[in-house]
Design an enzyme around this catalytic site. Structure first.
Site, PDB file in Angstrom:
ATOM      1  CG  ASP A  25      -7.623  -0.003  10.573  1.00 13.44           C
ATOM      2  OD1 ASP A  25      -8.332   0.569  11.409  1.00 13.44           O
ATOM      3  OD2 ASP A  25      -8.049  -0.915   9.853  1.00 13.44           O
ATOM      4  NE  ARG A  33      -2.121  -2.909  -4.323  1.00 13.65           N
ATOM      5  CZ  ARG A  33      -2.198  -3.130  -3.021  1.00 13.65           C
ATOM      6  NH1 ARG A  33      -2.157  -2.119  -2.177  1.00 13.65           N
ATOM      7  NH2 ARG A  33      -2.334  -4.360  -2.551  1.00 13.65           N
ATOM      8  CG  ASP A  55      -1.099   1.628   3.335  1.00 14.20           C
ATOM      9  OD1 ASP A  55      -0.841   1.266   4.501  1.00 14.20           O
ATOM     10  OD2 ASP A  55      -1.685   0.889   2.520  1.00 14.20           O
ATOM     11  N   GLY A  75       0.783  -1.238   0.000  1.00 14.86           N
ATOM     12  CA  GLY A  75       0.000   0.000   0.000  1.00 14.86           C
ATOM     13  C   GLY A  75       0.811   1.283   0.000  1.00 14.86           C
ATOM     14  CG  ASP A 100      -5.465  -3.604  -1.649  1.00 13.13           C
ATOM     15  OD1 ASP A 100      -5.011  -3.148  -0.584  1.00 13.13           O
ATOM     16  OD2 ASP A 100      -5.883  -4.781  -1.772  1.00 13.13           O
TER      17      ASP A 100
HETATM   18  P1  5GP Z   1      -3.329  -2.133  10.895  1.00 12.17           P
HETATM   19  O1  5GP Z   1      -2.297  -3.220  11.027  1.00 12.17           O
HETATM   20  O2  5GP Z   1      -2.920  -0.817  11.514  1.00 12.17           O
HETATM   21  O3  5GP Z   1      -4.699  -2.585  11.314  1.00 12.17           O
HETATM   22  O4  5GP Z   1      -3.560  -1.880   9.377  1.00 12.17           O
HETATM   23  C1  5GP Z   1      -2.589  -1.407   8.559  1.00 12.17           C
HETATM   24  C2  5GP Z   1      -2.691  -2.030   7.207  1.00 12.17           C
HETATM   25  O5  5GP Z   1      -4.020  -2.480   6.891  1.00 12.17           O
HETATM   26  C3  5GP Z   1      -2.353  -0.989   6.177  1.00 12.17           C
HETATM   27  O6  5GP Z   1      -0.982  -1.089   5.832  1.00 12.17           O
HETATM   28  C4  5GP Z   1      -3.251  -1.345   5.008  1.00 12.17           C
HETATM   29  O7  5GP Z   1      -2.571  -2.258   4.179  1.00 12.17           O
HETATM   30  C5  5GP Z   1      -4.430  -2.041   5.617  1.00 12.17           C
HETATM   31  N1  5GP Z   1      -5.565  -1.106   5.804  1.00 12.17           N
HETATM   32  C6  5GP Z   1      -6.025  -0.605   6.957  1.00 12.17           C
HETATM   33  N2  5GP Z   1      -7.075   0.211   6.755  1.00 12.17           N
HETATM   34  C7  5GP Z   1      -7.287   0.235   5.418  1.00 12.17           C
HETATM   35  C8  5GP Z   1      -8.217   0.933   4.572  1.00 12.17           C
HETATM   36  O8  5GP Z   1      -9.086   1.707   4.978  1.00 12.17           O
HETATM   37  N3  5GP Z   1      -8.110   0.703   3.241  1.00 12.17           N
HETATM   38  C9  5GP Z   1      -7.180  -0.137   2.706  1.00 12.17           C
HETATM   39  N4  5GP Z   1      -7.179  -0.278   1.406  1.00 12.17           N
HETATM   40  N5  5GP Z   1      -6.279  -0.806   3.473  1.00 12.17           N
HETATM   41  C10 5GP Z   1      -6.334  -0.606   4.814  1.00 12.17           C
HETATM   42 MG    MG Z   2      -0.365  -2.307   4.173  1.00 11.64          MG
END
Ligand code: 5GP
Ligand code: MG
Length: 194
Positions: free
Chosen positions: A116, A178, A113, A54, A172
Site C-alpha cells: 500500500d 481473515r 499480503d 495478513g 482483516d
Molecule cells: P503499507 O505499509 O504498504 O502501507 O501497508 C502494508 C500493510 O498494511 C499490509 O501488510 C496490511 O497489513 C495493511 N494494509 C494495507 N492495505 C490494506 C487493505 O486494503 N486491507 C487490509 N486489510 N490491510 C491493508
Molecule cells: Mg500486514
C-alpha cells in the site's frame, strides 16, 4: 459475515490459479540463482520471511507449492491498528518476530499480503538486508494502484488491485474477516458502525 460483503474482487479460484503461476516463477528464479547458466553447484537454502498477520493464508497456500528446502522466519509488523483503514506507519512487534541475527549464505524471500504505502516492505527489507543474505527478493499477493505502491520496488506481485480497502484471504478489518476465502470489499455500513 457474508452480509457485510460489498463485492468480490478476487475469488478463491482466481487466487489459486495465480498462486500456481507465482510458485512456478519463484522456483524457476530460484533455480537460476542457484545454478546461473547451468554451471553453479547450488546448495544455497531459502529463508521465507512472512509478514504477520495478513500473509498467513497466502503463505500457507504458496509454500505447499514450493518443493524447495526452506526455513521460515516470521516477522510481525503493525500498520493498520484496530479499525483504521489508513496506514499509521509501520512498527515491528518484537515479541512475535523471530529473525535470525545473520542470513549469510541464504536466499531471503519476504512475503506480504498487500503493498500500500510501501512502509512495511521497506522496513522489513532493511531489516533483512542488514543480515546480509546471499540474495533478497520480495513478494506481495496484492498491490494497490497508487503512486507510493507502484514506486516501491518489489519482485513478485500476484495481483494489482484498485486503491480500495480489502479484506479476506488473511486480510482483516479490526482483526475480523481473515477467514473469508475470497478477497472482497466491505459495505460502508460496516465501517460506520465501528
Ligand atoms: P503499507 O505499509 O504498504 O502501507 O501497508 C502494508 C500493510 O498494511 C499490509 O501488510 C496490511 O497489513 C495493511 N494494509 C494495507 N492495505 C490494506 C487493505 O486494503 N486491507 C487490509 N486489510 N490491510 C491493508
Ligand atoms: Mg500486514
Amino acid at each position: 459475515m457474508q452480509g457485510d460483503i460489498e463485492k468480490v474482487l478476487l475469488d478463491r479460484h482466481t487466487i489459486g490459479k495465480r498462486i500456481d503461476q507465482l510458485a512456478a516463477q519463484i522456483i524457476e528464479d530460484h533455480d537460476e540463482l542457484e545454478n546461473p547458466g547451468g554451471n553453479g553447484d547450488g546448495g544455497t537454502e531459502i529463508t521465507l520471511i512472512p509478514i504477520l498477520t495478513g500473509s498467513i493464508i497466502f503463505v500457507s497456500d504458496l509454500i505447499r507449492r514450493l518443493p524447495l528446502r526452506m526455513q521460515i522466519s516470521l516477522i510481525s509488523v503493525t500498520s493498520y491498528p484496530g479499525t483504521a483503514t489508513q496506514s499509521h506507519g509501520a512498527t515491528v512487534e518484537a515479541a512475535l518476530t523471530k529473525l535470525p541475527e545473520s542470513l549469510e549464505g541464504r536466499h531471503a524471500l519476504i512475503l506480504d499480503d498487500i503493498l500500500d504505502s510501501g512502509r512495511t516492505l521497506n522496513l522489513v527489507s532493511n531489516l533483512v538486508r542488514e543480515r546480509q543474505p546471499a540474495s533478497l527478493k520480495t513478494c506481495v499477493l496484492l498491490r494497490k494502484q497508487r503512486p507510493e505502491a507502484l514506486q516501491t520496488p518489489v519482485d513478485y506481485v500476484a495481483f494489482d488491485i484498485p486503491d480500495e480497502f480489502v479484506v479476506g484471504y488473511g486480510l482483516d478489518y479490526d482483526d475480523y474477516y481473515r477467514n473469508l476465502p475470497d478477497i472482497v470489499t466491505l459495505r460502508r455500513e460496516v465501517y460506520a458502525s465501528t
